[in-house]
Design an enzyme around this catalytic site. Structure first.
Site, PDB file in Angstrom:
ATOM      1  N   LYS A  75     -25.193  52.678 -88.560  1.00 35.30           N
ATOM      2  CA  LYS A  75     -26.281  53.616 -88.316  1.00 35.30           C
ATOM      3  C   LYS A  75     -27.630  52.903 -88.426  1.00 35.30           C
ATOM      4  O   LYS A  75     -27.704  51.686 -88.482  1.00 35.30           O
ATOM      5  CB  LYS A  75     -26.191  54.800 -89.278  1.00 35.30           C
ATOM      6  N   HIS A  93     -29.509  54.288 -80.878  1.00 30.09           N
ATOM      7  CA  HIS A  93     -30.066  55.497 -80.261  1.00 30.09           C
ATOM      8  C   HIS A  93     -31.502  55.247 -79.793  1.00 30.09           C
ATOM      9  O   HIS A  93     -32.432  55.965 -80.163  1.00 30.09           O
ATOM     10  CB  HIS A  93     -30.008  56.671 -81.247  1.00 30.09           C
TER      11      HIS A  93
END
Length: 346
Positions: A75, A93
């Site tokens: 992450k 992302h």
């Protein structure tokens, strides 16, 4: 010699790992130096990595690792404005206009580092080679059902389950005699398959499966309101229609919970534009309408609630490509080309 550096995750609720000790042992046998940052939350104990020859390092020390080290994580990186000098492998992302994407790419630009985004590790046909999608769908459906069962109030905190059987038992007990009709959009993909498997194969509940054919005409789709639970398993991409917009809030509906497993609230392509931030383990469901209630479950690290199963499958798929990383090419070359394209667009 390649140096792979497994960092500790900055997020306290992240328990998964992209590299298991067995995989580290294979890398070491192939001549790769492997450093592993100590972690109190990772599902695998530090000692298991040390036992196969990994060098243990303090949490967060990747920032001062040798410049040639490849930093592996899952992450987001800790918040910082520091330039990034290393090659990084993680889910960034950063390519669809998400909040903070430009700032992250600028850190790579200023530091001369490279992002090899796990989401964009694809084969020659564009298919992802390693993904948590199945377990994201499986767990996402479970937490959404828990939110449905708790709607007299609101779902409280969730925590990792020991295994999938324990999770199913909790969902079954919470539902009691309730049998909510569930719609899964994107049912033929990894995420949708996981969600449908949990709902109908393992819990015996009714499920309707939609995929590209059912959504090709563009949304919104009033049929969604006829179901009590919607699971969105479709990534936010240009051209994806709105599945459930503001008109849904004021129309007659049976719908009580939306499980947005794809969870991309910060992008303009979000097919569930009813919320603007992910939910979390402490507050898994966000109420977006009161009468009748409508909750959105949008946790963005769902597989971490079943960290052992999710890590085992993902790490096995990724390992075959990590073994090829010293030679480059293939998925790594494609991931770097994607990075260069987006870096130039910012």
């Amino acid at each position: 010699m390649m140096h792979l550096w497994l960092r500790a995750e900055a997020r306290a609720t992240e328990r998964r790992t992209p590299l298991l000790p067995e995989g580290a042992a294979r890398l070491i046998a192939g001549g790769v130096q492997v450093s592993v940052e100590r972690s109190a939350t990772r599902v695998i104990a530090d000692a298991a990595y040390a036992a196969v020859g990994c060098t243990l390092a303090p949490p967060g020390s990747w920032a001062s690792a040798p410049v040639e080290a490849v930093i592996l994580g899952l992450k987001e990186l800790p918040e910082s404005d520091a330039p990034l000098i290393h090659r990084h492998i993680f889910f960034a992302h950063a390519y669809k206009g998400q909040p903070g994407a430009d700032a992250l790419l600028d850190r790579f630009r200023r530091g001369g580092g490279t992002l090899l985004d796990l989401e964009y590790l694809v084969d020659a046909d564009g298919r992802r080679v390693a993904a948590f999608g199945y377990w994201a769908g499986y767990v996402g459906a479970a937490v959404s059902l828990l939110a449905y069962a708790a709607q007299d109030g609101q779902l409280g905190p969730v925590a990792p389950w020991a295994d999938a059987a324990a999770m199913r038992a909790e969902v079954t007990a919470a539902l009691g005699e309730a049998r909510p009709a569930t719609l899964v959009i994107g049912a033929r993909g990894r995420v949708g398959t996981g969600a449908a498997d949990l709902v109908t194969r393992d819990l015996g509940l009714p499920v309707t499966r939609w995929d590209m054919e059912e959504t090709a005409g563009g949304g919104p789709f009033p049929q969604i309101a006829e179901h009590e639970l919607l699971v969105n398993a479709v990534l936010a991409l240009p051209g994806v229609p709105v599945f459930a917009g503001s008109e849904l809030l004021h129309a007659p509906r049976r719908l009580r919970v939306i499980g947005d497993v794809a969870c991309d609230p910060g992008t303009p392509y979000n097919p569930i534009p009813l919320y603007d931030a992910a939910t979390g383990w402490d507050a898994p469901a966000l109420r977006v309408h009161d009468t009748p209630p409508l909750d959105i479950m949008a946790i963005d690290n769902l597989p971490s609630l079943l960290p052992a199963e999710a890590s085992t499958e993902f790490a096995a798929d990724l390992l075959e490509h990590l073994l090829q990383l010293p030679r480059g090419g293939g998925v790594w070359a494609r991931a770097e080309a994607t990075f260069r394209k987006h870096l130039g667009a910012v």
